[in-house]
Design an enzyme around this catalytic site. Sequence first.
Site, PDB file in Angstrom:
ATOM      1  N   ARG A   1       1.933  13.608   6.338  1.00 19.41           N
ATOM      2  CA  ARG A   1       2.291  14.892   6.782  1.00 19.41           C
ATOM      3  C   ARG A   1       2.558  15.821   5.624  1.00 19.41           C
ATOM      4  O   ARG A   1       2.939  15.483   4.539  1.00 19.41           O
ATOM      5  CB  ARG A   1       3.312  15.137   8.107  1.00 19.41           C
ATOM      6  CG  ARG A   1       4.261  14.498   8.041  1.00 19.41           C
ATOM      7  CD  ARG A   1       5.488  14.826   7.110  1.00 19.41           C
ATOM      8  NE  ARG A   1       5.590  16.162   6.841  1.00 19.41           N
ATOM      9  CZ  ARG A   1       5.917  17.114   5.679  1.00 19.41           C
ATOM     10  NH1 ARG A   1       6.342  16.151   4.624  1.00 19.41           N
ATOM     11  NH2 ARG A   1       6.085  18.039   5.837  1.00 19.41           N
TER      12      ARG A   1
ATOM     13  N   ARG B   1      -5.358  16.864  13.384  1.00 20.30           N
ATOM     14  CA  ARG B   1      -4.694  17.969  13.349  1.00 20.30           C
ATOM     15  C   ARG B   1      -5.391  19.071  12.991  1.00 20.30           C
ATOM     16  O   ARG B   1      -5.942  19.551  11.999  1.00 20.30           O
ATOM     17  CB  ARG B   1      -3.277  17.536  12.215  1.00 20.30           C
ATOM     18  CG  ARG B   1      -2.600  16.444  12.451  1.00 20.30           C
ATOM     19  CD  ARG B   1      -1.274  16.537  11.738  1.00 20.30           C
ATOM     20  NE  ARG B   1      -0.175  17.363  12.172  1.00 20.30           N
ATOM     21  CZ  ARG B   1       0.956  17.552  11.782  1.00 20.30           C
ATOM     22  NH1 ARG B   1       1.003  17.172  10.397  1.00 20.30           N
ATOM     23  NH2 ARG B   1       1.602  18.661  12.121  1.00 20.30           N
TER      24      ARG B   1
ATOM     25  N   ASN C   1       3.035  28.440   8.968  1.00 16.16           N
ATOM     26  CA  ASN C   1       3.762  27.176   8.418  1.00 16.16           C
ATOM     27  C   ASN C   1       4.772  26.599   9.650  1.00 16.16           C
ATOM     28  O   ASN C   1       4.627  27.100  10.844  1.00 16.16           O
ATOM     29  CB  ASN C   1       4.707  27.761   7.461  1.00 16.16           C
ATOM     30  CG  ASN C   1       5.203  26.549   6.584  1.00 16.16           C
ATOM     31  OD1 ASN C   1       4.505  25.756   6.366  1.00 16.16           O
ATOM     32  ND2 ASN C   1       6.622  26.779   6.561  1.00 16.16           N
ATOM     33  N   LYS C   2       5.330  25.701   9.326  1.00 18.51           N
ATOM     34  CA  LYS C   2       6.053  24.943  10.479  1.00 18.51           C
ATOM     35  C   LYS C   2       6.904  25.701  11.317  1.00 18.51           C
ATOM     36  O   LYS C   2       7.322  26.829  10.916  1.00 18.51           O
ATOM     37  CB  LYS C   2       7.253  24.126   9.563  1.00 18.51           C
ATOM     38  CG  LYS C   2       8.141  23.206  10.514  1.00 18.51           C
ATOM     39  CD  LYS C   2       7.594  22.382  11.573  1.00 18.51           C
ATOM     40  CE  LYS C   2       6.552  21.588  11.136  1.00 18.51           C
ATOM     41  NZ  LYS C   2       5.796  20.797  12.157  1.00 18.51           N
TER      42      LYS C   2
ATOM     43  N   ASP D   1       0.902  26.157   5.798  1.00 18.66           N
ATOM     44  CA  ASP D   1      -0.240  25.128   6.194  1.00 18.66           C
ATOM     45  C   ASP D   1      -1.613  25.803   6.117  1.00 18.66           C
ATOM     46  O   ASP D   1      -2.733  25.263   6.070  1.00 18.66           O
ATOM     47  CB  ASP D   1      -0.022  24.675   7.602  1.00 18.66           C
ATOM     48  CG  ASP D   1       1.175  23.807   7.580  1.00 18.66           C
ATOM     49  OD1 ASP D   1       2.184  24.066   7.623  1.00 18.66           O
ATOM     50  OD2 ASP D   1       0.837  22.311   7.601  1.00 18.66           O
TER      51      ASP D   1
ATOM     52  N   ALA E   1       0.568  19.840   4.470  1.00 17.18           N
ATOM     53  CA  ALA E   1      -0.907  20.168   4.333  1.00 17.18           C
ATOM     54  C   ALA E   1      -1.703  19.807   2.913  1.00 17.18           C
ATOM     55  O   ALA E   1      -2.660  19.168   3.192  1.00 17.18           O
ATOM     56  CB  ALA E   1      -0.867  21.926   4.401  1.00 17.18           C
TER      57      ALA E   1
ATOM     58  N   GLN F   1      11.903  17.188   9.531  1.00 16.30           N
ATOM     59  CA  GLN F   1      11.468  17.301   8.126  1.00 16.30           C
ATOM     60  C   GLN F   1      12.319  17.369   7.233  1.00 16.30           C
ATOM     61  O   GLN F   1      12.232  17.202   6.036  1.00 16.30           O
ATOM     62  CB  GLN F   1      10.103  17.843   7.964  1.00 16.30           C
ATOM     63  CG  GLN F   1       8.866  17.292   8.865  1.00 16.30           C
ATOM     64  CD  GLN F   1       8.826  17.814  10.143  1.00 16.30           C
ATOM     65  OE1 GLN F   1       9.633  18.325  10.685  1.00 16.30           O
ATOM     66  NE2 GLN F   1       7.504  17.877  10.471  1.00 16.30           N
TER      67      GLN F   1
HETATM   68  O1  MRU Z   1       3.989  19.118  10.645  1.00 13.13           O
HETATM   69  P1  MRU Z   1       4.098  18.918   9.173  1.00 13.13           P
HETATM   70  O2  MRU Z   1       5.313  18.442   8.926  1.00 13.13           O
HETATM   71  O3  MRU Z   1       2.900  18.368   8.619  1.00 13.13           O
HETATM   72  O4  MRU Z   1       4.378  20.337   8.776  1.00 13.13           O
HETATM   73  C1  MRU Z   1       4.437  20.619   7.445  1.00 13.13           C
HETATM   74  C2  MRU Z   1       4.642  21.923   7.028  1.00 13.13           C
HETATM   75  O5  MRU Z   1       4.752  22.863   7.685  1.00 13.13           O
HETATM   76  C3  MRU Z   1       4.901  22.391   5.436  1.00 13.13           C
HETATM   77  O6  MRU Z   1       5.604  23.351   5.391  1.00 13.13           O
HETATM   78  C4  MRU Z   1       3.437  22.892   5.067  1.00 13.13           C
HETATM   79  O7  MRU Z   1       2.572  21.828   5.252  1.00 13.13           O
HETATM   80  C5  MRU Z   1       3.546  23.078   3.530  1.00 13.13           C
HETATM   81  S1  MRU Z   1       3.802  21.599   2.579  1.00 13.13           S
HETATM   82  C6  MRU Z   1       3.426  21.918   0.880  1.00 13.13           C
END
Ligand code: MRU
Length: 337
Positions: A44, A87, A243-244, A234, A46, A193
């Site tokens: 997981r 995704r 983003n998350k 993302d 991006a 995470q």
């Molecule tokens: O659902 P996830 O864990 O894949 O989400 C990840 C994020 O939101 C990260 O902040 C994003 O991918 C940037 S990673 C360099």
Amino acid sequence: MRTIEWKDGVVITIDQTKLPMKEEHVEIKTCSEMADAIKTMKIRGAPVIGVAAAYGLALTAYHSRAQTTENLLVEIESCAELLRKTRPTAVNLFWAIGRVLNKAKQVHGNLENMVNAVVDEAQRMANEDVETNRKIGENGAKLIEDGDGILTHCNAGCLATVDYGTALAVIRVAFEQGKHVRVFATETRPLLQGARLTAFELKRDKIPVTLITDNMVGYVMSKKLVSKVIVGADRIVKDAIINKIGTFTVAVVAYEHSTPFYVAAPKSTFDLTRLSKDVVIEERSPEEVIFCGKQRIAPKGINVLNPAFDITPLKYVSGIICETGILSSAEFKKLAA
Ligand code: MRU
């Protein structure tokens, strides 16, 4: 070891769902195993899901028994279709698939050349990711001052990339330069995470880190413990960063405290053709909210909403740190226009 590696037709990665309790490596041999690893979030973040998708196509090409380039291309395209469904939000996945497919389509007639073109392109993307992240780290470290308290959300570290990370690359380079920094990592419900991965990475690298729950962000900012926020992304669209889930809340609280809010991301995360309203925000299973780990924490039959990402308008963004430099929101808007 890198988060993801190609070795003689097998992709080796760490199962991120098991961290930090177990450091378990998994071997992925087919496109459908790769799609499953991305969907279930063994892989997981991006940038790394982009590289993983490229490797998924490479696995298909490498193990194919197709006798013609036309048939091989059909197989690669059907693998691409499977990977696209894993995704929806991180644009890197679609960018990576497009890039490898383009390479494959440039080869005509010679089967071995097509296989090599696909595998080499996936490998090149993995190597480029490491170099890009190092540059993001070097560019962003210029913003970091000795004594900074830096809040980050989710995991934008080496686990979310092939190596080094994006937001955490900035912190890593600043730390290597001898700057004293303290990181506040939000736990990042529902899948934690921040607690499981960011805290794990930083602690392992001996970078001072303090774990907080998501609802402590206002408190730590009001106590002036945080001088900068750095998160990953993302997808960066014309009007916002995606983003998350929880990033928007962090950005608003930072804005209220005049705390700079930076986004660190490679240009492969830019999607300058879209507005935020046109992006699909992934909705994940209610189980992720109802359970914390294996423990049920809510009554049976409860209604749940579980969007995995949110949208932060550019108004809240002080700068976008990428491999070529730091763009202010105004500069980014100009670029997008
Ligand atoms: O659902 P996830 O864990 O894949 O989400 C990840 C994020 O939101 C990260 O902040 C994003 O991918 C940037 S990673 C360099």
